[in-house]
Scaffold this motif. Structure first.
Motif, PDB file in Angstrom:
ATOM      1  N   VAL A 182       0.924  -1.226   0.043  1.00 16.03           N
ATOM      2  CA  VAL A 182       0.035  -0.132  -0.141  1.00 16.03           C
ATOM      3  C   VAL A 182       1.030   1.217   0.017  1.00 16.03           C
ATOM      4  CG1 VAL A 182      -1.693   1.443   1.423  1.00 16.03           C
ATOM      5  CG2 VAL A 182      -2.002  -0.909   1.262  1.00 16.03           C
ATOM      6  N   LYS A 183       1.812   1.229   0.690  1.00 18.52           N
ATOM      7  CA  LYS A 183       2.791   2.527   1.033  1.00 18.52           C
ATOM      8  C   LYS A 183       3.676   2.786  -0.419  1.00 18.52           C
ATOM      9  CE  LYS A 183       4.198   2.327   5.933  1.00 18.52           C
ATOM     10  NZ  LYS A 183       5.476   2.010   6.587  1.00 18.52           N
ATOM     11  N   SER A 184       3.795   1.568  -0.962  1.00 22.03           N
ATOM     12  CA  SER A 184       4.691   1.676  -2.248  1.00 22.03           C
ATOM     13  C   SER A 184       3.655   2.270  -3.449  1.00 22.03           C
ATOM     14  CB  SER A 184       5.384   0.598  -2.730  1.00 22.03           C
ATOM     15  OG  SER A 184       4.623  -0.616  -2.832  1.00 22.03           O
ATOM     16  N   ARG A 185       2.342   1.730  -3.472  1.00 23.64           N
ATOM     17  CA  ARG A 185       1.574   1.992  -4.735  1.00 23.64           C
ATOM     18  C   ARG A 185       0.603   2.969  -4.494  1.00 23.64           C
ATOM     19  NH1 ARG A 185       0.737  -4.480  -5.699  1.00 23.64           N
ATOM     20  NH2 ARG A 185      -0.569  -3.682  -7.609  1.00 23.64           N
ATOM     21  N   LYS A 186       0.048   3.438  -3.416  1.00 16.29           N
ATOM     22  CA  LYS A 186      -0.716   4.339  -3.104  1.00 16.29           C
ATOM     23  C   LYS A 186      -0.710   5.714  -3.840  1.00 16.29           C
ATOM     24  CE  LYS A 186       0.233   6.317   1.410  1.00 16.29           C
ATOM     25  NZ  LYS A 186       0.079   7.759   1.022  1.00 16.29           N
ATOM     26  N   ASP A 187       0.166   6.352  -4.059  1.00 21.15           N
ATOM     27  CA  ASP A 187       0.457   7.715  -4.524  1.00 21.15           C
ATOM     28  C   ASP A 187       0.990   7.645  -5.919  1.00 21.15           C
ATOM     29  OD1 ASP A 187       0.004   8.821  -1.882  1.00 21.15           O
ATOM     30  OD2 ASP A 187       1.984   8.378  -1.355  1.00 21.15           O
ATOM     31  N   ARG A 188       0.854   6.489  -6.584  1.00 16.16           N
ATOM     32  CA  ARG A 188       1.211   6.294  -7.801  1.00 16.16           C
ATOM     33  C   ARG A 188       0.197   6.830  -8.867  1.00 16.16           C
ATOM     34  NH1 ARG A 188       3.252   0.112  -8.922  1.00 16.16           N
ATOM     35  NH2 ARG A 188       5.200   0.077  -7.414  1.00 16.16           N
ATOM     36  N   PRO A 189       0.411   7.399  -9.991  1.00 15.83           N
ATOM     37  CA  PRO A 189      -0.408   7.986 -11.026  1.00 15.83           C
ATOM     38  C   PRO A 189      -1.472   6.747 -11.257  1.00 15.83           C
ATOM     39  CG  PRO A 189       1.622   8.856 -11.642  1.00 15.83           C
ATOM     40  CD  PRO A 189       1.793   7.748 -10.338  1.00 15.83           C
ATOM     41  N   GLY A 190      -2.879   7.065 -11.368  1.00 18.46           N
ATOM     42  CA  GLY A 190      -3.722   5.974 -11.676  1.00 18.46           C
ATOM     43  C   GLY A 190      -4.121   5.082 -10.644  1.00 18.46           C
ATOM     44  N   VAL A 191      -3.795   5.225  -9.382  1.00 18.59           N
ATOM     45  CA  VAL A 191      -4.017   4.348  -8.070  1.00 18.59           C
ATOM     46  C   VAL A 191      -4.947   5.346  -7.274  1.00 18.59           C
ATOM     47  CG1 VAL A 191      -3.196   3.046  -6.050  1.00 18.59           C
ATOM     48  CG2 VAL A 191      -1.923   3.162  -8.370  1.00 18.59           C
ATOM     49  N   VAL A 192      -5.979   4.809  -6.811  1.00 20.36           N
ATOM     50  CA  VAL A 192      -6.939   5.343  -5.771  1.00 20.36           C
ATOM     51  C   VAL A 192      -7.109   4.390  -4.553  1.00 20.36           C
ATOM     52  CG1 VAL A 192      -9.046   6.334  -5.485  1.00 20.36           C
ATOM     53  CG2 VAL A 192      -8.071   6.634  -7.667  1.00 20.36           C
ATOM     54  N   LEU A 193      -6.870   5.132  -3.167  1.00 19.14           N
ATOM     55  CA  LEU A 193      -6.981   4.444  -2.084  1.00 19.14           C
ATOM     56  C   LEU A 193      -8.173   4.746  -1.435  1.00 19.14           C
ATOM     57  CD1 LEU A 193      -5.561   2.804   0.068  1.00 19.14           C
ATOM     58  CD2 LEU A 193      -4.615   4.764   0.998  1.00 19.14           C
ATOM     59  N   VAL A 194      -9.160   3.756  -1.251  1.00 21.20           N
ATOM     60  CA  VAL A 194     -10.518   4.171  -0.669  1.00 21.20           C
ATOM     61  C   VAL A 194     -10.738   3.930   0.566  1.00 21.20           C
ATOM     62  CG1 VAL A 194     -13.001   3.560  -0.897  1.00 21.20           C
ATOM     63  CG2 VAL A 194     -11.635   3.959  -3.141  1.00 21.20           C
ATOM     64  N   ASP A 195     -11.001   4.521   1.460  1.00 24.85           N
ATOM     65  CA  ASP A 195     -11.392   4.804   2.993  1.00 24.85           C
ATOM     66  C   ASP A 195     -12.790   4.400   3.176  1.00 24.85           C
ATOM     67  OD1 ASP A 195     -12.232   5.196   5.828  1.00 24.85           O
ATOM     68  OD2 ASP A 195     -10.089   6.062   5.867  1.00 24.85           O
ATOM     69  N   SER A 196     -13.285   3.260   3.514  1.00 28.13           N
ATOM     70  CA  SER A 196     -14.631   2.881   3.434  1.00 28.13           C
ATOM     71  C   SER A 196     -15.309   3.343   4.858  1.00 28.13           C
ATOM     72  CB  SER A 196     -14.602   1.457   3.381  1.00 28.13           C
ATOM     73  OG  SER A 196     -14.264   0.976   2.350  1.00 28.13           O
ATOM     74  N   ARG A 197     -14.657   3.844   5.835  1.00 27.83           N
ATOM     75  CA  ARG A 197     -15.419   4.213   7.108  1.00 27.83           C
ATOM     76  C   ARG A 197     -16.177   5.708   7.037  1.00 27.83           C
ATOM     77  NH1 ARG A 197     -10.377   5.347  10.618  1.00 27.83           N
ATOM     78  NH2 ARG A 197      -9.818   6.260   8.650  1.00 27.83           N
ATOM     79  N   GLU A 198     -17.162   5.785   8.066  1.00 31.92           N
ATOM     80  CA  GLU A 198     -17.953   6.964   8.206  1.00 31.92           C
ATOM     81  C   GLU A 198     -17.029   8.116   7.889  1.00 31.92           C
ATOM     82  OE1 GLU A 198     -17.608   4.409  10.250  1.00 31.92           O
ATOM     83  OE2 GLU A 198     -19.793   4.127  11.098  1.00 31.92           O
ATOM     84  N   GLY A 199     -17.572   9.391   7.351  1.00 30.87           N
ATOM     85  CA  GLY A 199     -16.805  10.479   7.363  1.00 30.87           C
ATOM     86  C   GLY A 199     -16.004  11.017   8.373  1.00 30.87           C
ATOM     87  N   ASP A 200     -16.688  10.952   9.646  1.00 29.53           N
ATOM     88  CA  ASP A 200     -16.076  11.672  11.117  1.00 29.53           C
ATOM     89  C   ASP A 200     -14.931  10.761  11.244  1.00 29.53           C
ATOM     90  OD1 ASP A 200     -17.716   9.587  11.728  1.00 29.53           O
ATOM     91  OD2 ASP A 200     -18.625  10.625  13.304  1.00 29.53           O
ATOM     92  N   ARG A 201     -14.910   9.564  11.181  1.00 34.51           N
ATOM     93  CA  ARG A 201     -13.779   8.677  11.210  1.00 34.51           C
ATOM     94  C   ARG A 201     -12.767   8.998  10.250  1.00 34.51           C
ATOM     95  NH1 ARG A 201     -14.745   2.725  12.375  1.00 34.51           N
ATOM     96  NH2 ARG A 201     -12.879   2.696  13.214  1.00 34.51           N
ATOM     97  N   TYR A 202     -13.108   8.999   9.318  1.00 35.78           N
ATOM     98  CA  TYR A 202     -12.124   9.291   7.853  1.00 35.78           C
ATOM     99  C   TYR A 202     -11.498  10.730   8.331  1.00 35.78           C
ATOM    100  CZ  TYR A 202     -10.660  11.212   3.581  1.00 35.78           C
ATOM    101  OH  TYR A 202      -9.839  11.783   2.455  1.00 35.78           O
TER     102      TYR A 202
END
Length: 292
Positions: A182-202
């Motif tokens: 995750v660390k190595s890929r999350k900031d690459r172009p074309g990669v999206v990291l999705v947080d699934s928790r409620e907005g206030d926890r996010y």
């Protein structure tokens, strides 16, 4: 009796009416996945009091997760062998069973496994995802959960006898990523990291479970509750597609939540929307923040 599962597999869900009509079908198995994070024994008690006739109970902590360590998150993936034995004990056959075990004959179609909970798919989706991770695509979720069933159809407190299934796991290792990936890929172009928790926890405004609040840097927020209505009915195909429209053409989607459980609801929704290669970070925020 052979049944055609194709419509159910395409939609990912079955109605209570459909399940009622197939309660006695040997090609259908039912998994009760009710659970409460606040009261871990509640689901087991509820199952013992009443459940869909013929359903077997799968506990999030004991069956759908592995032992917790210093790292790896609050709900690590379960041991494959242990879960395999449990699936065999509820009579699950996989499509390749007779090929790998010549002693098994005339198994017919692979077992369609129907999972349900009473939490808007929160735990049933974990079961759904795990079976697909183990290579079993014939798994769906019950629309509306147990409450909807109970309002319309009979329940039982009889515990069904164990069966003899022939489930053969084929782990799909490319469906998961660990923290280093995750660390190595999350900031690459074309990669999206999705947080699934409620907005206030996010946003880090509230954290009821983990020791540190916040989110993984760069993640975007798609709360898992958006997949269903408040009554636990899955939103329409058009609504699912619209929900994920901005991510429809990205190269890679990585999904996480607090501990890799409710992220599976978003993975289910992505699959419905036709986005089929999204990956799960099983350790999720509980693993990530254990290193902070």
């Amino acid at each position: 009796m052979d049944i055609d599962h194709r419509d159910q597999l395409v939609s990912g869900v079955v109605s209570a009416e459909w399940l009622y009509e197939h309660l006695d079908d040997p090609q259908v198995a039912i998994a009760d996945c009710r659970f409460s994070l606040a009261d871990p024994e509640l689901g087991q008690r509820q199952y013992q009091e009443s459940h869909i006739p013929g359903a077997y109970y799968f506990d999030l902590n004991r069956d759908l997760s592995g032992p917790v360590g210093q790292h790896g998150g609050r709900h690590p993936l379960p041991d494959v062998g242990t879960l395999t034995e449990k699936l065999r004990a509820i009579g699950v056959h996989s499509s390749n069973s007779s090929l790998e075990n010549p002693d098994l004959e005339n198994l017919g179609e692979p077992t369609l496994v129907v999972a349900y909970d009473n939490s808007r798919f929160a735990f049933a989706a974990r079961f759904w995802w795990l079976l697909r991770y183990l290579g079993h695509e014939h798994v769906v979720i019950l629309e509306g959960g147990f409450s909807n069933w109970q309002a319309n159809y009979p329940v039982s407190n009889a515990i069904p006898e164990p069966k003899v299934g022939s489930f053969v796991p084929h782990v799909q290792g490319d469906r998961i990523l660990d923290i280093e990936a995750v660390k190595s890929r999350k900031d690459r172009p074309g990669v999206v990291l999705v947080d699934s928790r409620e907005g206030d926890r996010y946003r880090g405004e509230r954290e009821p479970i983990d020791p540190i609040a916040g989110h993984i840097p760069g993640a975007v927020n798609y709360p898992w509750q958006m997949v269903t209505t408040s009554e636990g009915q899955v939103r329409s195909l058009a609504e699912q597609q619209q929900h994920w429209a901005e991510l429809a053409h990205v190269e890679e989607i990585i999904v996480y939540c607090g501990s890799g459980v409710t992220a599976c609801v978003n993975l289910f929704s992505l699959e419905m929307a036709g986005i089929r290669d999204a990956k799960l970070y099983p350790g999720s925020w509980s693993d990530w923040c254990s290193y902070l």
